[in-house]
Design an enzyme around this catalytic site. Structure first.
Site, PDB file in Angstrom:
ATOM      1  CB  SER A 187     -60.241-142.890 -22.486  1.00 20.92           C
ATOM      2  OG  SER A 187     -59.787-143.833 -21.529  1.00 20.92           O
ATOM      3  CE1 TYR A 207     -59.649-146.187 -26.644  1.00 16.87           C
ATOM      4  CE2 TYR A 207     -58.672-146.369 -24.454  1.00 16.87           C
ATOM      5  CZ  TYR A 207     -59.759-146.073 -25.257  1.00 16.87           C
ATOM      6  OH  TYR A 207     -60.954-145.663 -24.698  1.00 16.87           O
TER       7      TYR A 207
HETATM    8  N1  LIG Z   1     -66.480-148.230 -22.110  1.00 15.91           N
HETATM    9  C1  LIG Z   1     -65.488-147.646 -21.428  1.00 15.91           C
HETATM   10  O1  LIG Z   1     -65.153-148.034 -20.301  1.00 15.91           O
HETATM   11  C2  LIG Z   1     -64.783-146.470 -22.014  1.00 15.91           C
HETATM   12  C3  LIG Z   1     -63.798-145.859 -21.237  1.00 15.91           C
HETATM   13  C4  LIG Z   1     -63.172-144.718 -21.725  1.00 15.91           C
HETATM   14  C5  LIG Z   1     -63.529-144.195 -22.948  1.00 15.91           C
HETATM   15  N2  LIG Z   1     -64.481-144.831 -23.710  1.00 15.91           N
HETATM   16  C6  LIG Z   1     -64.811-144.237 -25.018  1.00 15.91           C
HETATM   17  O2  LIG Z   1     -66.202-144.215 -25.199  1.00 15.91           O
HETATM   18  C7  LIG Z   1     -66.503-144.249 -26.604  1.00 15.91           C
HETATM   19  C8  LIG Z   1     -67.592-145.284 -26.876  1.00 15.91           C
HETATM   20  O3  LIG Z   1     -67.084-146.561 -26.550  1.00 15.91           O
HETATM   21  P1  LIG Z   1     -67.976-147.758 -26.005  1.00 15.91           P
HETATM   22  O4  LIG Z   1     -67.373-148.188 -24.724  1.00 15.91           O
HETATM   23  O5  LIG Z   1     -69.415-147.420 -26.058  1.00 15.91           O
HETATM   24  O6  LIG Z   1     -67.594-148.884 -27.076  1.00 15.91           O
HETATM   25  P2  LIG Z   1     -68.458-149.752 -28.108  1.00 15.91           P
HETATM   26  O7  LIG Z   1     -69.650-150.331 -27.447  1.00 15.91           O
HETATM   27  O8  LIG Z   1     -67.459-150.670 -28.730  1.00 15.91           O
HETATM   28  O9  LIG Z   1     -68.951-148.678 -29.186  1.00 15.91           O
HETATM   29  C9  LIG Z   1     -68.077-148.122 -30.110  1.00 15.91           C
HETATM   30  C10 LIG Z   1     -68.881-147.494 -31.228  1.00 15.91           C
HETATM   31  O10 LIG Z   1     -67.948-146.931 -32.187  1.00 15.91           O
HETATM   32  C11 LIG Z   1     -68.338-147.388 -33.466  1.00 15.91           C
HETATM   33  N3  LIG Z   1     -67.224-147.425 -34.419  1.00 15.91           N
HETATM   34  C12 LIG Z   1     -66.094-148.182 -34.373  1.00 15.91           C
HETATM   35  N4  LIG Z   1     -65.367-147.997 -35.471  1.00 15.91           N
HETATM   36  C13 LIG Z   1     -66.039-147.082 -36.238  1.00 15.91           C
HETATM   37  C14 LIG Z   1     -65.817-146.497 -37.515  1.00 15.91           C
HETATM   38  N5  LIG Z   1     -64.750-146.806 -38.251  1.00 15.91           N
HETATM   39  N6  LIG Z   1     -66.711-145.591 -37.979  1.00 15.91           N
HETATM   40  C15 LIG Z   1     -67.810-145.276 -37.270  1.00 15.91           C
HETATM   41  N7  LIG Z   1     -68.094-145.824 -36.073  1.00 15.91           N
HETATM   42  C16 LIG Z   1     -67.216-146.721 -35.570  1.00 15.91           C
HETATM   43  C17 LIG Z   1     -68.914-148.771 -33.247  1.00 15.91           C
HETATM   44  O11 LIG Z   1     -69.654-149.149 -34.374  1.00 15.91           O
HETATM   45  P3  LIG Z   1     -69.956-150.720 -34.716  1.00 15.91           P
HETATM   46  O12 LIG Z   1     -71.141-151.076 -33.902  1.00 15.91           O
HETATM   47  O13 LIG Z   1     -70.218-150.704 -36.179  1.00 15.91           O
HETATM   48  O14 LIG Z   1     -68.717-151.484 -34.329  1.00 15.91           O
HETATM   49  C18 LIG Z   1     -69.733-148.510 -31.999  1.00 15.91           C
HETATM   50  O15 LIG Z   1     -70.971-147.909 -32.347  1.00 15.91           O
HETATM   51  C19 LIG Z   1     -65.176-144.528 -27.318  1.00 15.91           C
HETATM   52  O16 LIG Z   1     -64.662-143.314 -27.843  1.00 15.91           O
HETATM   53  C20 LIG Z   1     -64.271-145.036 -26.195  1.00 15.91           C
HETATM   54  O17 LIG Z   1     -62.903-144.754 -26.422  1.00 15.91           O
HETATM   55  C21 LIG Z   1     -65.115-145.950 -23.274  1.00 15.91           C
END
Ligand SMILES: NC(=O)c1ccc[n+]([C@@H]2O[C@H](COP(=O)([O-])OP(=O)(O)OC[C@H]3O[C@@H](n4cnc5c(N)ncnc54)[C@H](OP(=O)(O)O)[C@@H]3O)[C@@H](O)[C@H]2O)c1
Length: 295
Positions: free
Chosen positions: A138, A163
């Site tokens: 991130s 985080y």
């Molecule tokens: N969106 C942004 O703006 C942003 C910015 C910077 C970085 N990121 C990074 O992008 C990645 C994806 O995030 P996202 O934005 O797509 O968020 P999201 O929609 O909340 O998706 C997160 C995913 O991680 C899974 N997860 C959470 N805890 C877990 C565990 N204990 N074991 C296995 N899976 C688990 C969730 O599963 P469940 O469905 O079961 O909860 C979900 O599939 C993350 O690494 C985040 O830090 C996102």
């Protein structure tokens, strides 16, 4: 690579990709595009029913396997149950700015789910990933410090900094992994990626002022946010040890490009320290030896 889109993903027939956290947001979008391009995608998710529901609308070869990154026993079971080598491992799953909590093994939740779980998973699969490991970090890594008190036992817990620490750990890990792979003469590469700011559940969950300031603002779509991950996972010209992120203002939005990361993320001594600490905490020792003079 300016203007690169999902339409530029090369044909993926014959390739197998593991995507962690594929039930929602960027992981679901990454799964949809890769499966559409012909890859066999293994959705590695803690809730198989939710994963199957997400897979329902996706055309292509999809498998669902259980993986809870908050539980090392689950990580080991996933690795033991994987019946073949894969081309790409995408460490995408993550939690963002959650209240203080512990994983099954007693790790602070961000450290455990975002870094130690993927560290263990990658180590257990290290000899079985043919092409590349993609680790999703991130832009907020710039706020992070990887302290000796990596588990937040001796300092006041601050969820955004927890985080940020875990996301800095993602970069330290991705770059150290590349040094070790190269040092061992492996063909497999390690690449970091970050989505900028993308409108996903994870991004929307925090409605506090702090959350809005740090991760808010105009977000791009999950489709755009997934592009750096897709580029890192599939583009033939990607070099190991780089970070792919959006090419727009402050890396918040845009098309995939090689982007800069903080000086701290390039600190090879801290990366080696974190690697050793991660091996101690997880009990997973990589078959790949330290790089020696390659660093
Ligand atoms: N969106 C942004 O703006 C942003 C910015 C910077 C970085 N990121 C990074 O992008 C990645 C994806 O995030 P996202 O934005 O797509 O968020 P999201 O929609 O909340 O998706 C997160 C995913 O991680 C899974 N997860 C959470 N805890 C877990 C565990 N204990 N074991 C296995 N899976 C688990 C969730 O599963 P469940 O469905 O079961 O909860 C979900 O599939 C993350 O690494 C985040 O830090 C996102």
């Amino acid at each position: 690579m300016t203007g690169w889109t999902a339409a530029d993903v090369p044909d993926q027939h014959g390739r197998t990709v593991v995507v962690t956290g594929a039930t929602s947001g960027l992981g679901a979008e990454t799964t949809r595009v890769l499966a559409g391009a012909g890859a066999t995608v293994i959705m590695a998710c803690r809730d198989p029913d939710k994963a199957r529901a997400a897979a329902n609308g996706i055309a292509g070869a999809i498998e669902v396997r259980r993986l809870d990154l908050a539980d090392l026993a689950s990580v080991r079971a996933f690795a033991a149950g994987l019946d073949r080598d894969v081309d790409v491992l995408i460490n995408n799953a993550g939690v963002m700015a959650v209240p203080r909590g512990a994983t099954a093994d007693g790790f602070e939740r961000h450290l455990g789910v975002n870094h130690l779980g993927p560290f263990a998973l990658t180590g257990l699969l290290a000899d079985r990933v043919r092409d590349r490991v993609v680790t999703v970090a991130s832009g907020l890594h710039v706020l992070g410090r990887v302290r000796d008190d990596v588990n937040w036992e001796r300092r006041r817990y601050q969820r955004w900094l927890a985080y940020a620490q875990s996301k800095l750990a993602n970069l330290l890990f991705a770059f150290e992994l590349q040094r070790r792979l190269a040092g061992a003469g492996r063909r497999t590469v390690s690449v970091a990626a970050h989505p900028g700011v993308a409108a996903t559940e994870g991004q929307r969950r925090d409605t506090s002022l702090q959350g809005k300031l740090l991760a808010g603002g105009p977000a791009q779509s999950p489709e755009m946010g997934a592009l750096p991950i897709l580029y890192a996972a599939t583009a033939p010209d990607v070099q190991g040890g780089v970070c792919i992120g959006p090419d727009g203002f402050l890396q918040r939005r845009g098309h995939p490009a090689v982007v800069g990361t903080s000086l701290r993320s390039r600190d090879a001594d801290r990366a080696a320290w974190l690697w050793k600490r991660s091996e101690q905490l997880t009990g997973v020792r990589y078959a790949i030896q330290p790089p020696g003079d390659v660093r």
